[in-house]
Design a protein around this motif. Structure first.
Motif, PDB file in Angstrom:
ATOM      1  N   LYS A   1      -1.987   6.357  10.596  1.00 37.62           N
ATOM      2  CA  LYS A   1      -3.474   5.857  10.022  1.00 37.62           C
ATOM      3  C   LYS A   1      -3.739   6.092   8.583  1.00 37.62           C
ATOM      4  N   ASP A   2      -3.593   7.600   8.286  1.00 41.59           N
ATOM      5  CA  ASP A   2      -3.751   8.291   7.037  1.00 41.59           C
ATOM      6  C   ASP A   2      -2.964   8.100   5.912  1.00 41.59           C
ATOM      7  N   ILE A   3      -2.601   7.041   5.551  1.00 40.13           N
ATOM      8  CA  ILE A   3      -1.561   6.639   4.429  1.00 40.13           C
ATOM      9  C   ILE A   3      -2.194   7.064   3.368  1.00 40.13           C
TER      10      ILE A   3
ATOM     11  N   GLU B   1       0.837  -1.197  -0.024  1.00 37.50           N
ATOM     12  CA  GLU B   1      -0.001   0.019   0.149  1.00 37.50           C
ATOM     13  C   GLU B   1       0.853   1.447   0.063  1.00 37.50           C
ATOM     14  N   VAL B   2       1.908   1.320   0.951  1.00 35.45           N
ATOM     15  CA  VAL B   2       2.867   2.220   0.956  1.00 35.45           C
ATOM     16  C   VAL B   2       3.592   2.625  -0.387  1.00 35.45           C
TER      17      VAL B   2
END
Length: 171
Positions: free
Chosen positions: A158-160, A99-100
């Motif tokens: 939390k807000d990636i 995801e990152v």
């Protein structure tokens, strides 16, 4: 130095006994005696032939073998070896999530940067960016912080993927 003569030799200390002299022992009635001091030697210093002769005569001969003598063993085997062998858990470092990696790739492309351009901008090698985008990199908060500032998206917490709010910097 002017008074010293080349023919004069001053002995500061005597040499120790040679190997042959050190090993010379006398065996008298089953006892090994050191030829220099006449004391009784331990059986492990005796000649193997003298030990066999004493055993044939029926004398009490005490011999002990050193454990792992003559082997290149540094450490003894412990009880925990079997426990370690049964251990099935594989230990490894956590990697950056995919995801990152996708957020970094999308943020970089939205700014019109190549991996090399982004790497140059944050003073890292292009391979570092490639590793982060593919999820192979071990997370480093310093590098993640630089990438966050360069692409303007959050990569931690939390807000990636959310845009970074630019507020006043505290000094």
């Amino acid at each position: 130095m002017a008074e010293s003569d080349w023919d004069t030799v001053t002995v500061l200390r005597k040499k120790g006994p040679t190997a042959a002299q050190a090993k010379s022992k006398q065996v008298e009635d089953g006892r090994a005696l050191n030829s220099t001091c006449g004391r009784r030697l331990p059986m492990w210093l005796m000649d193997p032939r003298a030990i066999l002769a004493a055993q044939r005569r029926g004398e009490d001969v005490e011999t002990s073998k050193k454990w792992a003598a003559g082997q290149n063993k540094q450490h003894s085997i412990t009880k925990n070896t079997a426990k370690l062998d049964r251990e099935t858990e594989e230990l490894h470092h956590d990697r950056v999530t995919l995801e990152v990696g996708k957020v970094i790739q999308q943020g970089r492309q939205s700014k019109g940067l190549t991996q090399k351009d982004l790497a140059t901008k944050i003073n890292e090698k292009p391979q570092v960016i490639a590793d982060y985008e593919s999820g192979r990199a071990i997370p480093n908060n310093q590098v993640l912080g630089k990438i966050e500032r360069a692409i303007g998206l959050k990569l931690r917490g939390k807000d990636i993927g959310k845009p970074i709010e630019k507020g006043p910097r505290a000094k």
